[in-house]
Design a protein around this motif. Structure first.
Motif, PDB file in Angstrom:
ATOM      1  N   TYR A   1       0.394   5.315  -0.048  1.00 36.58           N
ATOM      2  CA  TYR A   1      -0.600   6.387   0.077  1.00 36.58           C
ATOM      3  C   TYR A   1      -0.386   7.430  -1.020  1.00 36.58           C
ATOM      4  O   TYR A   1       0.647   7.441  -1.682  1.00 36.58           O
ATOM      5  CB  TYR A   1      -0.522   7.021   1.475  1.00 36.58           C
ATOM      6  N   SER A   2      -1.387   8.308  -1.170  1.00 34.42           N
ATOM      7  CA  SER A   2      -1.372   9.246  -2.305  1.00 34.42           C
ATOM      8  C   SER A   2      -0.177  10.202  -2.263  1.00 34.42           C
ATOM      9  O   SER A   2       0.194  10.775  -3.282  1.00 34.42           O
ATOM     10  CB  SER A   2      -2.684  10.024  -2.369  1.00 34.42           C
TER      11      SER A   2
ATOM     12  N   LYS B   1       0.840  -1.207   0.000  1.00 31.70           N
ATOM     13  CA  LYS B   1       0.000   0.000   0.000  1.00 31.70           C
ATOM     14  C   LYS B   1       0.870   1.250   0.000  1.00 31.70           C
ATOM     15  O   LYS B   1       1.693   1.444   0.886  1.00 31.70           O
ATOM     16  CB  LYS B   1      -0.923   0.035   1.226  1.00 31.70           C
TER      17      LYS B   1
HETATM   18  P1  ADP Z   1      -5.281   7.473   0.030  1.00 33.53           P
HETATM   19  O1  ADP Z   1      -3.879   7.489  -0.497  1.00 33.53           O
HETATM   20  O2  ADP Z   1      -5.698   6.081   0.410  1.00 33.53           O
HETATM   21  O3  ADP Z   1      -6.258   8.170  -0.851  1.00 33.53           O
HETATM   22  P2  ADP Z   1      -5.143   9.866   1.620  1.00 33.53           P
HETATM   23  O4  ADP Z   1      -3.712  10.287   1.513  1.00 33.53           O
HETATM   24  O5  ADP Z   1      -6.147  10.546   0.768  1.00 33.53           O
HETATM   25  O6  ADP Z   1      -5.235   8.270   1.430  1.00 33.53           O
HETATM   26  O7  ADP Z   1      -5.568  10.021   3.156  1.00 33.53           O
HETATM   27  C1  ADP Z   1      -6.664   9.328   3.722  1.00 33.53           C
HETATM   28  C2  ADP Z   1      -6.869   9.798   5.157  1.00 33.53           C
HETATM   29  O8  ADP Z   1      -5.691   9.545   5.977  1.00 33.53           O
HETATM   30  C3  ADP Z   1      -7.114  11.266   5.269  1.00 33.53           C
HETATM   31  O9  ADP Z   1      -8.179  11.473   6.178  1.00 33.53           O
HETATM   32  C4  ADP Z   1      -5.814  11.848   5.796  1.00 33.53           C
HETATM   33  O10 ADP Z   1      -6.051  12.981   6.626  1.00 33.53           O
HETATM   34  C5  ADP Z   1      -5.261  10.734   6.635  1.00 33.53           C
HETATM   35  N1  ADP Z   1      -3.789  10.822   6.689  1.00 33.53           N
HETATM   36  C6  ADP Z   1      -3.005  11.488   5.825  1.00 33.53           C
HETATM   37  N2  ADP Z   1      -1.708  11.344   6.152  1.00 33.53           N
HETATM   38  C7  ADP Z   1      -1.670  10.561   7.242  1.00 33.53           C
HETATM   39  C8  ADP Z   1      -0.606  10.046   8.054  1.00 33.53           C
HETATM   40  N3  ADP Z   1       0.693  10.313   7.825  1.00 33.53           N
HETATM   41  N4  ADP Z   1      -0.931   9.225   9.079  1.00 33.53           N
HETATM   42  C9  ADP Z   1      -2.218   8.955   9.326  1.00 33.53           C
HETATM   43  N5  ADP Z   1      -3.266   9.427   8.615  1.00 33.53           N
HETATM   44  C10 ADP Z   1      -2.985  10.224   7.587  1.00 33.53           C
END
Ligand code: ADP
Ligand code: ADP
Length: 223
Positions: free
Chosen positions: A13-14, A11
């Motif tokens: 994240y974005s 995984k």
């Molecule tokens: P995805 O890549 O799955 O789309 P996002 O980056 O859009 O996920 O973030 C999803 C959620 O996780 C958001 O509510 C964001 O605020 C939260 N988030 C972002 N960065 C972190 C972090 N470093 N640790 C925990 N939660 C985070």
């Protein structure tokens, strides 16, 4: 059939951060598996993928013989407490669990409500609104909700958060007995002692990878 098989899970994240970087492990019937690692290791991210709350970029999760993926969540079929159960604050603890059960669409008679409420150990507070609960009380109700219907697979992300030492000891016994019936429990924790005392098996994560896994007694002997 192995209740939970995780294979090559990734995984990112974005923001480009790879929170889970190719992990593979499994949980068998009768096991209490501890997902152990420091904060940031990727435990919650893994747990979220196990139930399809977020999708994996690569790899597969098989839960109770079925692949979990985009559009196929298994919440409801497995019992899970991951990132807060999201209770309705104006409803009582008991009403929240009744509403959850109704949403699963399963027969009313199968709801072992009194049994799981005994685990939550809320006393008279079961009939008070959840907004009056402490964090620990809400956490215990969340564990009880995950156990409702006695699912074959129980997933709990940091369930001891907000629990005091006697409650943590109580939960230990509850989880062991739960798995003894041939069911499977996966519980995450950042505390080695907790995993050592509660779990039969451990999967150690560090920076998104599995660095060690096996039976707890083997690992304790090796160190
Ligand atoms: P995805 O890549 O799955 O789309 P996002 O980056 O859009 O996920 O973030 C999803 C959620 O996780 C958001 O509510 C964001 O605020 C939260 N988030 C972002 N960065 C972190 C972090 N470093 N640790 C925990 N939660 C985070
Ligand atoms: P753990 O449960 O082991 O503490 P997490 O799975 O919550 O680990 O987080 C693993 C890593 O991924 C952390 O560095 C965290 O900050 C980051 N992370 C979690 N959620 C997000 C998100 N939505 N966007 C970006 N990074 C995230």
């Amino acid at each position: 059939d192995v209740p939970l098989v995780v294979d090559g899970l990734v995984k990112e994240y974005s923001n480009g951060f790879r929170a889970v970087d190719g992990v593979s492990w499994r949980a068998e019937r009768g096991q209490v598996v501890g997902l152990l690692g420091p904060n940031g290791a990727g435990k919650t991210t893994t747990m979220r993928m196990l139930v399809g709350l977020i999708s994996a970029d690569a790899g597969t999760v098989r839960v109770l013989g079925r692949e979990v993926g985009a559009g196929s969540r298994v919440l409801g079929e497995v019992g899970a407490l991951i990132e807060g159960p999201g209770f309705l604050p104006h409803l009582t603890g008991r009403q929240n669990l009744e509403a959850y059960w109704e949403a699963t669409g399963r027969p009313r008679a199968d709801a072992n409500l009194d049994e799981v409420l005994a685990v939550a150990d809320l006393g008279g507070a079961v009939d008070r609104p959840v907004r009056s609960y402490s964090h620990g009380m809400e956490q215990r109700l969340g564990i009880a909700q995950a156990m409702l219907g006695t699912p074959d697979l129980l997933l709990l992300d940091e369930p001891t958060n907000g629990l005091d030492p006697p409650q943590i000891r109580g939960l230990r016994g509850v989880l062991r007995r739960y798995a003894e019936g041939g069911r499977t429990v996966v519980v995450s924790s950042h505390l080695l002692g907790e995993v050592e005392q509660t779990c039969s098996h451990v999967v150690v994560m560090h920076r998104g990878r599995v660095v060690l896994s096996g039976a707890v007694e083997d690992l304790v002997q090796a160190t």
